[in-house]
Design an enzyme around this catalytic site. Structure first.
Site, mmCIF file in Angstrom:
data_model
loop_
_atom_site.group_PDB
_atom_site.id
_atom_site.type_symbol
_atom_site.label_atom_id
_atom_site.label_comp_id
_atom_site.label_asym_id
_atom_site.label_seq_id
_atom_site.Cartn_x
_atom_site.Cartn_y
_atom_site.Cartn_z
ATOM 1 N N THR A 168 39.148 38.259 47.513
ATOM 2 C CA THR A 168 40.258 38.337 46.557
ATOM 3 C C THR A 168 41.597 38.323 47.302
ATOM 4 O O THR A 168 41.656 38.762 48.450
ATOM 5 C CB THR A 168 40.110 39.670 45.780
ATOM 6 O OG1 THR A 168 39.009 39.535 44.911
ATOM 7 C CG2 THR A 168 41.326 40.055 45.008
ATOM 8 N N ARG A 196 31.421 38.447 33.261
ATOM 9 C CA ARG A 196 31.777 39.662 34.024
ATOM 10 C C ARG A 196 33.281 39.650 34.345
ATOM 11 O O ARG A 196 33.824 38.651 34.794
ATOM 12 C CB ARG A 196 30.965 39.693 35.320
ATOM 13 C CG ARG A 196 31.237 40.910 36.213
ATOM 14 C CD ARG A 196 32.139 40.559 37.371
ATOM 15 N NE ARG A 196 32.182 41.622 38.376
ATOM 16 C CZ ARG A 196 33.038 41.645 39.381
ATOM 17 N NH1 ARG A 196 33.910 40.676 39.525
ATOM 18 N NH2 ARG A 196 33.015 42.619 40.252
ATOM 19 N N VAL A 197 33.937 40.754 34.089
ATOM 20 C CA VAL A 197 35.337 40.900 34.497
ATOM 21 C C VAL A 197 35.357 42.002 35.555
ATOM 22 O O VAL A 197 34.744 43.050 35.373
ATOM 23 C CB VAL A 197 36.240 41.273 33.299
ATOM 24 C CG1 VAL A 197 37.651 41.577 33.748
ATOM 25 C CG2 VAL A 197 36.253 40.126 32.275
ATOM 26 N N GLY A 198 36.020 41.748 36.673
ATOM 27 C CA GLY A 198 36.052 42.724 37.766
ATOM 28 C C GLY A 198 37.239 43.665 37.663
ATOM 29 O O GLY A 198 37.889 43.778 36.624
ATOM 30 N N ASP A 199 37.532 44.300 38.770
ATOM 31 C CA ASP A 199 38.609 45.290 38.814
ATOM 32 C C ASP A 199 40.008 44.670 38.789
ATOM 33 O O ASP A 199 40.972 45.305 38.341
ATOM 34 C CB ASP A 199 38.476 46.123 40.100
ATOM 35 C CG ASP A 199 38.494 45.229 41.334
ATOM 36 O OD1 ASP A 199 37.636 44.336 41.433
ATOM 37 O OD2 ASP A 199 39.377 45.417 42.202
ATOM 38 N N THR A 218 40.986 45.474 46.830
ATOM 39 C CA THR A 218 39.977 44.418 46.949
ATOM 40 C C THR A 218 38.672 45.042 47.422
ATOM 41 O O THR A 218 38.694 46.060 48.106
ATOM 42 C CB THR A 218 40.439 43.326 47.936
ATOM 43 O OG1 THR A 218 39.331 42.452 48.207
ATOM 44 C CG2 THR A 218 40.925 43.883 49.263
ATOM 45 N N GLY A 219 37.553 44.422 47.044
ATOM 46 C CA GLY A 219 36.261 44.966 47.450
ATOM 47 C C GLY A 219 35.289 44.928 46.298
ATOM 48 O O GLY A 219 35.422 44.100 45.393
ATOM 49 N N GLY A 221 34.113 45.351 43.037
ATOM 50 C CA GLY A 221 34.849 45.606 41.801
ATOM 51 C C GLY A 221 34.307 46.730 40.942
ATOM 52 O O GLY A 221 35.080 47.550 40.429
HETATM 53 N N1 ASP Z 1 37.282 42.971 43.719
HETATM 54 C C1 ASP Z 1 36.759 41.664 43.455
HETATM 55 C C2 ASP Z 1 35.768 41.741 42.345
HETATM 56 O O1 ASP Z 1 34.872 42.562 42.408
HETATM 57 C C3 ASP Z 1 36.127 41.013 44.637
HETATM 58 C C4 ASP Z 1 36.997 40.946 45.871
HETATM 59 O O2 ASP Z 1 37.814 41.834 46.091
HETATM 60 O O3 ASP Z 1 36.858 39.976 46.629
HETATM 61 O O4 ASP Z 1 35.852 40.952 41.445
#
Ligand code: ASP
Length: 295
Positions: A168, A196-199, A218-219, A221
């Site tokens: 991200t 799916r919707v992430g963070d 980032t990480g 989600g």
């Molecule tokens: N945080 C993002 C997600 O889970 C992934 C990422 O940070 O690369 O959608």
């Protein structure tokens, strides 16, 4: 009014640093252009949006062009912007646009809402005259085909166990008026379920700002959402230095099996980055001096 020192920091994800030179080039370009806008008196909101558009257009990052593909082989993307005076706009699981962050800005400025998702977010983008664009690259299609062969067509429940690259992108900036803005954009996690919707576009989780500071995370989600990582870090900035707040948030995240990283700027203009994963790529400029992650 006294002019404040402007600064900008960008990240390219908290996964491993594959193709470091390409990442370094993309981050240096995005951060420098964003900083140039700040020194010309443009708002931090314009600067972070432009920086993210550049990173979305750089296919090494998992956002915009080069986004990872979901179980159905489609690039569904998340993006959001927030300012320290509490303006917010986001899109979730949007397809077929080049710069999801630009659509998030339209949500912020042209609607009464904070977040639009899926087909209706795309429909809204078309109403805003955003052209059709397929962000899936050959490289990401190849990775998807390889994983599909290895795993079959089933949803792999422990999706986090085979994700090592959180790619991200995020940007945080403070302008000469002291406004802090955040932008985060993501292609999500490979092989996630459609829808799916992430963070990234959820306020307080991947993206958050208020008068104490701003953070882009980032990480993984799902864990970032459970533990409200961006909000947690910004809240700590109220009583701690930016560095202490970021470090405390990272140790908390580690204790809760939340693999992640963050970048941030606090109300005093202190710039910070931290991660509990192996590596995170980042670049920042403050007082004309550029610093870049080591590789
Ligand atoms: N945080 C993002 C997600 O889970 C992934 C990422 O940070 O690369 O959608």
């Amino acid at each position: 009014m006294k002019k404040r020192t402007c600064a900008i920091i960008c990240h390219g994800g908290a996964g491993g640093i594959s193709f470091p030179q390409r990442r370094a080039n993309g981050l240096t370009k995005a951060t420098s252009i964003g900083y140039g806008m700040l020194t010309q008196g443009r708002s931090s909101l314009d600067a972070v949006q432009r920086a993210i558009e550049i990173l979305e257009d750089t296919s090494i990052f998992n956002a915009g062009t080069g986004s990872s593909l979901n179980l159905a082989g489609v690039a569904e993307m998340d993006a959001a912007l927030m300012t320290s005076d509490m303006r917010f706009g986001g899109v979730g699981a949007i397809t077929d646009v080049r710069n999801p962050i630009a659509v998030a800005r339209f949500v912020m400025e042209r609607t009464d809402h904070l977040l639009l998702c899926g087909d209706q977010a795309l429909r809204f983008a078309r109403l805003m005259n955003v052209p059709r664009y397929n962000p899936a690259t050959k490289e990401k299609k190849r990775i998807w085909r390889r994983q599909k062969k290895a795993r079959g067509n089933r949803y792999f429940k422990k999706v986090k166990n085979f994700v090592t690259h959180y790619g991200t992108v995020g940007a945080v900036a403070v302008d000469t008026r002291g406004l802090i803005s955040i932008a985060t954009s993501s292609g999500g996690i490979t092989f996630r379920l459609p829808g799916r919707v992430g963070d990234t576009p959820l306020i307080g989780t991947g993206t958050y700002a208020d008068r104490h500071g701003g953070v882009s995370a980032t990480g993984h989600g799902e864990q970032i959402m459970r533990h409200m990582i961006a909000f947690r870090a910004v809240s700590l900035m109220q009583r701690l230095s930016a560095r202490a707040a970021a470090q405390k948030t990272m140790s908390y995240a580690k204790r809760h099996q939340c693999a992640c990283g963050l970048i941030g700027i606090d109300k005093r203009g202190a710039v910070v980055w931290a991660h509990n994963t192996k590596a995170m790529s980042w670049c920042f400029i403050k007082k004309g001096t550029l610093r870049l992650f080591k590789y």
